[in-house]
Design an enzyme around this catalytic site. Structure first.
Site, PDB file in Angstrom:
ATOM      1  N   SER A  82     -20.165   2.444 -36.490  1.00 36.75           N
ATOM      2  CA  SER A  82     -20.707   2.126 -37.812  1.00 36.75           C
ATOM      3  C   SER A  82     -19.523   1.560 -38.580  1.00 36.75           C
ATOM      4  CB  SER A  82     -21.252   3.397 -38.470  1.00 36.75           C
ATOM      5  OG  SER A  82     -21.576   3.137 -39.817  1.00 36.75           O
ATOM      6  N   SER A  83     -19.642   0.311 -39.027  1.00 36.60           N
ATOM      7  CA  SER A  83     -18.490  -0.390 -39.616  1.00 36.60           C
ATOM      8  C   SER A  83     -18.058   0.276 -40.924  1.00 36.60           C
ATOM      9  CB  SER A  83     -18.859  -1.849 -39.899  1.00 36.60           C
ATOM     10  OG  SER A  83     -19.452  -2.419 -38.753  1.00 36.60           O
TER      11      SER A  83
END
Ligand code: SAM
Length: 357
Positions: A82-83
């Site tokens: 998840s950036s």
């Protein structure tokens, strides 16, 4: 959702979007990151450790402004995450979505970014593709549990998703080596694209379906690369090559030139060898076509493969010899039917061809 989770989300969204008046503020407050990241991995002295919902450090971790590794491959290399939320926000802001816009995303991952897009634009306007079908399945379930049903598909996102084209907006959340031709072909005239290229993010505007022009955003970005077949470095073969001297300061290279290198050699990987006392002794550099170079800290170079990577690096060192620091905003991208180039300063300035598909 527990009270503590609701409070976390509100505070997280306010922290993230507070200083500016992002149109995404309400959306980040509405879509819970923890729902899409039920566990993540942190690196410890003993390797990866999974942190799960319910663990004491979980909520602090999931509502921090950091990228979270959510999957690793069989060698322990992260291949989905998840950036970093502030980077997601900057890219979504740059996408400049308008009501009714249709959006294509390369890199579904956890489904969190797709959920933000659904919340803002309606799920009928969102298409997201990931190369990993298990990730797509998990994202589909999580999205459905919040009432979102965008179009999701498993496959190489570089092929786009022609069934729902044309798109007004295109975003990639994996690092690309070039702008996929399908992105242009599946764009509406005037479409906006926000894509990681090298260690930066480019924002381009499409003209017709064959041309796009744009600039890099100021922020650094180290997305995981789009998964493609690639060759391993050929260090063993280099042993038999004659070494030549280099005038480029090896120690300085990765530090100062890493961004232009990431554009000129978009899939480069590097490594450093260290002596017993931890002092770096040599640098290795390779690209997915098998081109490999090594340089010792004392300035001895060996190279092999279709590209002479160290020769290219020496050219970069000449181009940037007078630049104190290299600002991403000074770089741009031009795509025409004749090819794609990233350039420095101006379209007719120093430029590097991006690889053909
Ligand atoms: C940084 S993660 C994406 C994060 C995601 N947008 C989210 O909100 O969780 C990058 C993703 O790109 C995917 N990916 C890598 N190569 C791809 C390809 N060729 N086509 C589509 N997806 C790809 C990976 O499987 C990974 O899930």
């Amino acid at each position: 959702m527990t009270d503590s989770e609701s409070t976390r989300i509100r505070e997280f969204a306010a922290r993230l979007t507070g200083a500016d008046s992002s149109a995404w503020a309400a959306t980040f407050a509405q879509v819970p990151r923890h729902h899409f990241v039920p566990s993540f991995y942190t690196m410890t002295g003993d390797g990866w450790k999974e942190v799960k919902n319910g663990d004491p450090e979980y909520l602090d971790g999931v509502y921090a402004d950091t990228a979270l590794t959510t999957q690793t491959d069989d060698k322990g290399i992260p291949n989905s995450s998840s950036s970093e939320p502030s980077l997601m926000l900057a890219m979504l802001d740059a996408l400049n979505v308008q009501p009714g816009n249709s959006v294509f995303e390369l890199g579904t991952g956890t489904g969190y970014n797709a959920a933000l897009l659904c919340a803002r634009l309606g799920d009928e306007n969102v298409v997201s593709v990931d190369v990993d079908d298990e990730l797509v399945g998990a994202a589909r379930d999580r999205l459905a549990r919040l009432g979102y049903s965008p179009t999701l598909a498993a496959g190489d996102g570089a092929a786009g998703y022609p069934g729902k084209a044309p798109y007004d907006r295109l975003i990639a959340t994996a690092r690309l080596r070039f702008i996929p031709r399908a992105f242009l072909e599946q764009s509406a005239d005037g479409a906006v694209m926000v894509v990681p290229l090298g260690f930066g993010v480019a924002r381009l505007t499409v003209t017709g379906t064959t041309e796009a022009h744009g600039h890099f955003m100021p922020l650094p970005a180290h997305f995981m690369p789009r998964r493609v077949e690639s060759m391993a470095p050929r260090f063993a073969e280099l042993e038999t090559q004659e070494a030549r001297p280099t005038t480029v300061n090896v120690a300085d290279v990765l530090e100062r030139l890493s961004f232009p290198m990431s554009l000129a050699m978009p899939d480069y990987t590097s490594c450093t060898w260290v002596d017993d006392d931890g002092t770096p002794s040599a640098l290795g550099l390779w690209t997915g076509d098998g081109s490999t170079a090594t340089a010792t800290m004392t300035g001895k170079v060996r190279q092999i493969g279709p590209r002479r990577l160290w020769d290219e690096l020496e050219q970069l060192a000449i181009t940037f010899q007078d630049a104190d620091g290299v600002s991403r905003e000074d770089f741009g991208v031009t795509v025409t039917p004749n090819g794609q180039r990233v350039w420095y300063g101006a379209e007719n300035g120093p430029s590097w061809a991006l690889p053909a598909e």
